[in-house]
Design an enzyme around this catalytic site. Structure first.
Site, PDB file in Angstrom:
ATOM      1  N   ASP A   8      -1.555   7.966  -3.382  1.00 19.21           N
ATOM      2  CA  ASP A   8      -0.323   7.778  -2.618  1.00 19.21           C
ATOM      3  C   ASP A   8       0.824   8.371  -3.427  1.00 19.21           C
ATOM      4  OD1 ASP A   8      -1.924   6.409  -0.886  1.00 19.21           O
ATOM      5  OD2 ASP A   8      -0.943   4.460  -1.144  1.00 19.21           O
ATOM      6  N   ASP A 129      -2.604   0.778  11.339  1.00 16.91           N
ATOM      7  CA  ASP A 129      -2.260  -0.176  10.291  1.00 16.91           C
ATOM      8  C   ASP A 129      -1.788  -1.452  10.966  1.00 16.91           C
ATOM      9  OD1 ASP A 129      -2.634   2.053   8.588  1.00 16.91           O
ATOM     10  OD2 ASP A 129      -0.538   2.621   8.841  1.00 16.91           O
TER      11      ASP A 129
END
Length: 238
Positions: A8, A129
């Protein structure tokens, strides 16, 4: 099952988050390229990368990092975060990225997903998500009233072949994946399902593999040393 080691990126730095909170960002590596090359050395064929700045701001950021890894690491790169338009999709797929992940736009602009799938086929994935089964968007800041299963079925109808499901409350916690929701999702759609969030160790990898999932994204477990990447890959290839 494919293991997707994760990097990330926030402010050009390799970080991990805790339950999706940007203020929890913790630096986990000095060099994104060295990290990617280490994943390749461990036996990885794919890498999952997220543009955290892009996810929150709704525009592409840190793009040179993802294209650099695609060019030099010898891995298939999957990128999500800040992909809101066909221009964004084309930008990455025309610069060596293997697959792009559409997240927030899947909820707010499903026509984009249909067009992208029509043009690029299985090089398009959708990231779902969720908190308590409800889809979150805009870098997980906003929570909708849409069930993750409802969205998944809509995405399947739109032509999506791969769904990445993240239980936000488990992301970065090392408390184990949400097998119940992942299994329900895998049974509800024909899409390939990738698990993300909570994976801690080889037992979690074995459980996901035995549940028939297509892939598993592993981040903090690798950086913290609770999961051996070569062992996980070997188990899934056995």
């Amino acid at each position: 099952m494919i293991i997707f080691p994760a990097i990330d990126i926030k402010d050009e730095t390799c970080v991990r988050l805790y339950k999706g909170a940007m203020e929890s960002a913790e630096k986990v590596a000095e060099s994104y390229l060295d990290t990617a090359l280490a994943f390749k050395q461990a036996g990885s064929t794919w890498i999952h990368m997220v543009d955290l700045n892009g996810a929150c701001e709704g525009v592409r950021k840190n793009t040179h990092i993802f294209t650099d890894v695609a060019e030099h690491a010898g891995l298939k790169v999957e990128v999500g975060g800040g992909i809101r338009t066909m221009e964004d999709v084309a930008f990455y797929l025309e610069r060596g990225i293997a697959r792009v992940v559409i997240g927030s736009a899947a909820v707010k602009n499903p026509a984009l997903v249909r067009e992208a799938c029509s043009r690029y086929g299985d090089r398009i994935a959708v990231g779902i998500d969720a908190r308590n089964g409800l889809v979150a968007t805009e870098g997980w800041v906003e929570t909708s009233e849409v069930s993750y299963l409802t969205l998944a079925k809509e995405m399947e109808q739109a032509g999506v072949k791969t769904i990445i499901f993240t239980d936000i409350d488990r992301d970065g916690t090392l408390t184990g994946p949400n097998l119940e929701q992942l299994t329900a999702l895998n049974e509800a759609v024909s899409c390939d399902v990738v698990a993300s969030g909570g994976i801690r160790n080889i037992d979690d990898i074995r459980a996901l593999r035995d549940a028939g999932l297509y892939g598993a994204i592993c981040g903090r477990s690798i950086y913290n040393g609770t999961l051996s990447l070569p062992e996980a890959i070997a188990l899934c290839e056995a």
